[in-house]
Design an enzyme around this catalytic site. Structure first.
Site, PDB file in Angstrom:
ATOM      1  N   ARG A   1       4.106  -0.093  -4.924  1.00 54.14           N
ATOM      2  CA  ARG A   1       3.891  -0.611  -3.565  1.00 54.14           C
ATOM      3  C   ARG A   1       2.642  -1.479  -3.469  1.00 54.14           C
ATOM      4  O   ARG A   1       2.499  -2.283  -2.551  1.00 54.14           O
ATOM      5  CB  ARG A   1       3.772   0.544  -2.573  1.00 54.14           C
ATOM      6  CG  ARG A   1       5.075   1.253  -2.336  1.00 54.14           C
ATOM      7  CD  ARG A   1       4.959   2.174  -1.158  1.00 54.14           C
ATOM      8  NE  ARG A   1       4.716   1.466   0.064  1.00 54.14           N
ATOM      9  CZ  ARG A   1       5.464   1.541   1.150  1.00 54.14           C
ATOM     10  NH1 ARG A   1       6.539   2.279   1.133  1.00 54.14           N
ATOM     11  NH2 ARG A   1       5.151   0.899   2.237  1.00 54.14           N
TER      12      ARG A   1
ATOM     13  N   GLU B   1      17.637 -17.804  -6.560  1.00 52.50           N
ATOM     14  CA  GLU B   1      17.283 -16.457  -6.999  1.00 52.50           C
ATOM     15  C   GLU B   1      16.814 -16.455  -8.470  1.00 52.50           C
ATOM     16  O   GLU B   1      15.852 -15.779  -8.824  1.00 52.50           O
ATOM     17  CB  GLU B   1      18.490 -15.527  -6.787  1.00 52.50           C
ATOM     18  CG  GLU B   1      18.333 -14.097  -7.269  1.00 52.50           C
ATOM     19  CD  GLU B   1      17.216 -13.304  -6.590  1.00 52.50           C
ATOM     20  OE1 GLU B   1      16.610 -13.783  -5.620  1.00 52.50           O
ATOM     21  OE2 GLU B   1      16.918 -12.194  -7.079  1.00 52.50           O
TER      22      GLU B   1
ATOM     23  N   ASN C   1      -2.224   2.162   5.958  1.00 50.16           N
ATOM     24  CA  ASN C   1      -1.333   1.039   5.604  1.00 50.16           C
ATOM     25  C   ASN C   1      -1.124   0.215   6.860  1.00 50.16           C
ATOM     26  O   ASN C   1      -0.936   0.779   7.941  1.00 50.16           O
ATOM     27  CB  ASN C   1       0.054   1.538   5.182  1.00 50.16           C
ATOM     28  CG  ASN C   1       0.047   2.122   3.795  1.00 50.16           C
ATOM     29  OD1 ASN C   1      -0.961   2.070   3.096  1.00 50.16           O
ATOM     30  ND2 ASN C   1       1.167   2.691   3.402  1.00 50.16           N
ATOM     31  N   GLY C   2      -1.085  -1.093   6.705  1.00 56.46           N
ATOM     32  CA  GLY C   2      -0.798  -1.936   7.862  1.00 56.46           C
ATOM     33  C   GLY C   2      -1.978  -2.826   8.186  1.00 56.46           C
ATOM     34  O   GLY C   2      -2.894  -2.995   7.378  1.00 56.46           O
TER      35      GLY C   2
ATOM     36  N   GLU D   1       8.267 -15.012 -10.177  1.00 54.64           N
ATOM     37  CA  GLU D   1       7.513 -13.818  -9.791  1.00 54.64           C
ATOM     38  C   GLU D   1       7.094 -12.953 -10.968  1.00 54.64           C
ATOM     39  O   GLU D   1       6.066 -12.303 -10.900  1.00 54.64           O
ATOM     40  CB  GLU D   1       8.237 -12.991  -8.723  1.00 54.64           C
ATOM     41  CG  GLU D   1       9.510 -12.348  -9.163  1.00 54.64           C
ATOM     42  CD  GLU D   1      10.203 -11.614  -8.021  1.00 54.64           C
ATOM     43  OE1 GLU D   1       9.536 -11.123  -7.105  1.00 54.64           O
ATOM     44  OE2 GLU D   1      11.447 -11.529  -8.060  1.00 54.64           O
TER      45      GLU D   1
ATOM     46  N   HIS E   1      18.591 -37.005  -4.749  1.00 55.47           N
ATOM     47  CA  HIS E   1      17.921 -37.458  -3.519  1.00 55.47           C
ATOM     48  C   HIS E   1      16.407 -37.263  -3.591  1.00 55.47           C
ATOM     49  O   HIS E   1      15.731 -37.227  -2.581  1.00 55.47           O
ATOM     50  CB  HIS E   1      18.501 -36.733  -2.304  1.00 55.47           C
ATOM     51  CG  HIS E   1      19.954 -37.004  -2.123  1.00 55.47           C
ATOM     52  ND1 HIS E   1      20.440 -38.219  -1.699  1.00 55.47           N
ATOM     53  CD2 HIS E   1      21.055 -36.244  -2.373  1.00 55.47           C
ATOM     54  CE1 HIS E   1      21.760 -38.190  -1.658  1.00 55.47           C
ATOM     55  NE2 HIS E   1      22.158 -36.989  -2.074  1.00 55.47           N
TER      56      HIS E   1
ATOM     57  N   LYS F   1      13.126 -15.236  -9.676  1.00 54.06           N
ATOM     58  CA  LYS F   1      12.879 -14.199 -10.698  1.00 54.06           C
ATOM     59  C   LYS F   1      11.878 -14.717 -11.734  1.00 54.06           C
ATOM     60  O   LYS F   1      10.954 -14.011 -12.111  1.00 54.06           O
ATOM     61  CB  LYS F   1      14.183 -13.784 -11.416  1.00 54.06           C
ATOM     62  CG  LYS F   1      15.171 -12.993 -10.591  1.00 54.06           C
ATOM     63  CD  LYS F   1      14.775 -11.559 -10.329  1.00 54.06           C
ATOM     64  CE  LYS F   1      14.037 -11.380  -9.056  1.00 54.06           C
ATOM     65  NZ  LYS F   1      14.716 -11.081  -7.827  1.00 54.06           N
TER      66      LYS F   1
ATOM     67  N   LYS G   1       6.087  -4.081  -3.728  1.00 56.48           N
ATOM     68  CA  LYS G   1       7.528  -3.855  -3.603  1.00 56.48           C
ATOM     69  C   LYS G   1       7.985  -3.871  -2.148  1.00 56.48           C
ATOM     70  O   LYS G   1       9.041  -4.400  -1.836  1.00 56.48           O
ATOM     71  CB  LYS G   1       7.879  -2.522  -4.269  1.00 56.48           C
ATOM     72  CG  LYS G   1       9.355  -2.181  -4.244  1.00 56.48           C
ATOM     73  CD  LYS G   1      10.136  -3.059  -5.186  1.00 56.48           C
ATOM     74  CE  LYS G   1      11.629  -2.792  -5.147  1.00 56.48           C
ATOM     75  NZ  LYS G   1      12.370  -3.925  -5.724  1.00 56.48           N
TER      76      LYS G   1
ATOM     77  N   CYS H   1       0.814  -1.216   0.000  1.00 53.72           N
ATOM     78  CA  CYS H   1       0.000   0.000   0.000  1.00 53.72           C
ATOM     79  C   CYS H   1       0.854   1.274   0.000  1.00 53.72           C
ATOM     80  O   CYS H   1       1.935   1.300   0.568  1.00 53.72           O
ATOM     81  CB  CYS H   1      -0.936   0.067   1.194  1.00 53.72           C
ATOM     82  SG  CYS H   1      -2.011  -1.340   1.366  1.00 53.72           S
TER      83      CYS H   1
ATOM     84  N   TRP I   1      -2.697  -2.834  -1.558  1.00 54.38           N
ATOM     85  CA  TRP I   1      -2.323  -4.240  -1.711  1.00 54.38           C
ATOM     86  C   TRP I   1      -3.130  -4.973  -0.654  1.00 54.38           C
ATOM     87  O   TRP I   1      -2.928  -4.787   0.544  1.00 54.38           O
ATOM     88  CB  TRP I   1      -0.823  -4.406  -1.460  1.00 54.38           C
ATOM     89  CG  TRP I   1      -0.308  -5.785  -1.752  1.00 54.38           C
ATOM     90  CD1 TRP I   1       0.098  -6.276  -2.965  1.00 54.38           C
ATOM     91  CD2 TRP I   1      -0.124  -6.853  -0.818  1.00 54.38           C
ATOM     92  NE1 TRP I   1       0.515  -7.575  -2.835  1.00 54.38           N
ATOM     93  CE2 TRP I   1       0.384  -7.957  -1.536  1.00 54.38           C
ATOM     94  CE3 TRP I   1      -0.360  -6.997   0.554  1.00 54.38           C
ATOM     95  CZ2 TRP I   1       0.678  -9.177  -0.929  1.00 54.38           C
ATOM     96  CZ3 TRP I   1      -0.063  -8.212   1.159  1.00 54.38           C
ATOM     97  CH2 TRP I   1       0.450  -9.290   0.421  1.00 54.38           C
TER      98      TRP I   1
HETATM   99  C1  F6R Z   1      11.973 -10.469  -5.118  1.00 56.90           C
HETATM  100  C2  F6R Z   1      11.809  -9.420  -4.150  1.00 56.90           C
HETATM  101  C3  F6R Z   1      11.396  -9.779  -2.766  1.00 56.90           C
HETATM  102  C4  F6R Z   1      12.167  -8.923  -1.747  1.00 56.90           C
HETATM  103  C5  F6R Z   1      11.664  -9.191  -0.327  1.00 56.90           C
HETATM  104  C6  F6R Z   1      12.458  -8.421   0.705  1.00 56.90           C
HETATM  105  O1  F6R Z   1      12.387  -9.970  -6.356  1.00 56.90           O
HETATM  106  O2  F6R Z   1      11.978  -8.264  -4.459  1.00 56.90           O
HETATM  107  O3  F6R Z   1      11.582 -11.139  -2.522  1.00 56.90           O
HETATM  108  O4  F6R Z   1      13.522  -9.236  -1.866  1.00 56.90           O
HETATM  109  O5  F6R Z   1      10.326  -8.824  -0.226  1.00 56.90           O
HETATM  110  O6  F6R Z   1      12.420  -7.053   0.464  1.00 56.90           O
HETATM  111  P1  F6R Z   1      13.481  -6.069   1.118  1.00 56.90           P
HETATM  112  O7  F6R Z   1      14.798  -6.407   0.535  1.00 56.90           O
HETATM  113  O8  F6R Z   1      13.015  -4.697   0.743  1.00 56.90           O
HETATM  114  O9  F6R Z   1      13.445  -6.310   2.586  1.00 56.90           O
END
Ligand code: F6R
Length: 610
Positions: free
Chosen positions: A28, A481, A99-100, A488, A504, A485, A605, A2, A75
């Site tokens: 966000r 990772e 927010n929250g 997501e 395994h 990517k 984000k 949010c 969100w």
């Molecule tokens: C994946 C991604 C998320 C963040 C996670 C932590 O591409 O962006 O997995 O890495 O939400 O976010 P931060 O680093 O802001 O604590």
């Protein structure tokens, strides 16, 4: 999670400032949005399901003038994404954005229902509007009503509230959820994130948890929840406006992938001595680090993956034992910590609730704490004993890219410092490691030249529904990772495994419909073992994409369907190099699939709820 924006000042500017602010905050949260504008003492509200573009469409040519206003991009936590659940929420004369999560909303809701308040949304946030309105109906001032409401709610909150009864002020609460006040001339701003208001002001007041700000056109008063005035300093923030533009790229994610040489250079700046002979971290107390007997690294998602690599680097170079924890698990895991334990928290945003709660728990247990974060003065930066900033610049794409590679750089630098503090590495080792570090920007630039090749691979592989990513050692977290990517942004199922672990169990998944992507720099300690794993996959008709360094595949071409060859580099640096083609691979597949790359479904984000 949010985004909030608020404005008070010039009636003609309100609509535009709110909408532009929301557009900048859209990363966000983007399932619905809305604004409330107070014109003299009449509130006009417009809300829409979906992206800000839908809200803009709905507002159309409407003037929507007013001396103040609030906006929100959502969100969903409580209640589905819908117009009725979109903020602002209202009750009588009061409107609120939040927010929250309100943890005690069930009891508050039933109390309010008994008083006759009708709920129209499924959100917890609507409670705040009714609580404030209830105070106003009982003859209390706006300030008293807001304070009374804020005292009743439990949980992480950032709130902005307005009322038609006192239409010359906005009231803000910060409680474990970020919100700042921006100062102007005859106008003031509010935002959950500085990017929303940076085009208008760089004079920022960071609120602390428990602060309530009464924001008028020419005055900002900050108190605690008992009404005692508190002083918060104005801070001048710098921000590069180019970070908020796509700069000719189709998506922020691609732009940010391409920014990595620059963000690596910026991160190294000031951490390497002028003659390239040593590593220094300004402001970091190395004497304190010297006493450390154990380290715990923690973070979420991509930041967690960098913690996994951080562990291996620190242990290799300093021999200090390191544990790695997923931040959301750490807090409830009864961790073993004393004053000789250093907890390193990693967070791009510096606001992730799981990570900041883990940090507080580590502090409570007496650990020393160190943050690696990309956002100046963020919550995690402020709460930690020491901070190392990555200098990636603002990251807008929801999929983290440049923040990750800069986190890895910082871990490598820190490992050298710890190694030196513990007497485990020599000055010569350090100066050779510095050479590797300063070569990183050019290394990434060279890898970016593979973009067309990766695009062609994406054409070939975009129709597969399952992928496996395999690596060993420092490149096992890169397998995780790379898979993250792809999941997501292209919504394709992908799993990352330690290559040796396949036999395994997971190898049962392998057939000609499951491409397997190996990440195997030739100078990796386990290279010959990974070749064994490659043979095992080929023996089961797996399709193999092999990512290695120069000539790494020369003797094994018969097992490989597609090869990605990157320049040779120091093994400790290799994760920074190997992730770049995987970022591009995920990006191009998502592009072919036509997904919303910068704002993938269901994600936000900054995740400010636990
Ligand atoms: C994946 C991604 C998320 C963040 C996670 C932590 O591409 O962006 O997995 O890495 O939400 O976010 P931060 O680093 O802001 O604590």
């Amino acid at each position: 999670m949010c985004g909030i924006v608020g404005y008070i000042g010039d009636a003609k500017k309100t609509k535009q400032i709110l909408l532009e602010g929301l557009l900048r905050l859209e990363y966000r949260g983007y399932d619905s949005s809305g604004i409330a504008v107070l014109n003299k003492s009449v509130t006009n509200i417009v809300k829409a399901k979906g992206k800000i573009a839908e809200l803009q469409k709905k507002i159309g040519k409407e003037k929507l003038e007013g001396q103040l206003g609030i906006g929100h991009t959502r969100w969903a936590t409580h209640g589905i994404a819908s117009e009725v659940n979109a903020h602002p929420h209202t009750s009588g004369t009061t409107s609120v954005v939040h927010n929250g999560i309100i943890e005690n909303y069930v009891e508050l809701k039933s109390e309010l229902k008994q008083k006759g308040f009708k709920f129209i949304s499924d959100t917890d946030s609507e409670i705040l509007a009714h609580l404030v309105e209830s105070g106003l109906e009982n003859g209390k001032s706006f300030t008293e009503s807001a304070r009374g409401a804020f005292k009743k709610v439990k949980g992480a909150c950032a709130v902005v509230v307005i009322t038609e009864r006192e239409p010359e002020k906005l009231i803000v609460l910060r409680n474990f959820s970020p919100v700042v006040v921006g100062l102007g001339e005859n106008e003031n701003y509010i935002a959950s994130d500085i990017p929303a208001i940076i085009p208008y002001t760089n004079r920022i007041v960071y609120l602390e948890d428990g602060d309530m700000a009464i924001v008028e056109k020419n005055e900002v008063t900050i108190t605690d929840l008992n009404g005692t005035e508190v002083k918060r300093e104005e801070v001048l923030v710098s921000s590069d406006p180019a970070s908020f533009e796509k700069g000719g790229f189709k998506h922020f994610m691609l732009k940010e992938i391409y920014e990595q040489p620059r963000s690596a250079l910026d991160t190294l700046r000031g951490k390497i001595s002028g003659d390239f002979s040593s590593i220094e971290l300004a402001g970091i107390n190395t004497k304190q680090l010297n006493k450390i007997k154990k380290i715990i690294t923690l973070g979420c998602g991509t930041s967690y993956h960098s913690c996994l690599i951080g562990k291996l680097l620190i242990e290799n170079l300093s021999r200090i034992p390191v544990e790695v924890s997923i931040a959301s698990e750490f807090r409830y895991s009864n961790p073993i910590i004393d004053q000789d334990t250093l907890v390193i928290v990693v967070s791009q945003s510096g606001e992730t609730a799981d990570t900041s709660e883990a940090l507080l728990e580590a502090k409570r247990l007496g650990a020393k704490t160190l943050a690696i974060t990309n956002v100046f003065n963020s919550k995690i930066a402020r709460e930690s004993d020491q901070v190392i900033y990555t200098r990636a610049g603002t990251e807008i794409g929801v999929a983290s890219t440049k923040a990750f590679t800069t986190q890895l750089l910082v871990f490598y630098i820190l490992s050298n410092i710890l190694g030196k503090a513990k007497g485990r590495i020599s000055e010569e080792d350090i100066s050779s490691n510095v050479k590797s570090l300063v070569g990183v920007p050019l290394l990434i630039e060279k890898i970016l030249k593979l973009d067309d090749q990766i695009k062609a691979l994406a054409q070939k592989y975009n129709n597969f529904n399952n992928f496996i990513f395999l690596g060993r050692g420092l490149n096992f977290p890169i397998a995780l990772e790379g898979a993250l990517k792809l999941k997501e942004i292209s919504y394709i199922h992908a799993e990352g495994y330690a290559a040796g672990e396949m036999k395994h169990g997971p190898i049962a998944l392998v057939d000609e419909n499951v491409p397997v992507l190996f990440i195997a720099p030739k100078n990796g300690a386990n290279f010959t073992k990974i070749i064994g794993n490659l043979r095992e996959i080929k023996a089961r008709n797996g399709l193999v994409i092999f990512l290695t360094t120069e000539k790494g595949a020369d003797e094994y071409k018969e097992y490989i369907d597609d090869l990605i060859e990157i320049p040779n580099c120091d093994y400790n640096i290799s994760p920074i190099a190997t992730i770049v083609p995987l970022q591009l691979f995920a990006y191009h597949i998502a592009r072919i699939k036509g997904t919303d790359i910068d704002q993938p479904r269901n994600l936000a984000k900054v995740v400010t709820v636990e």
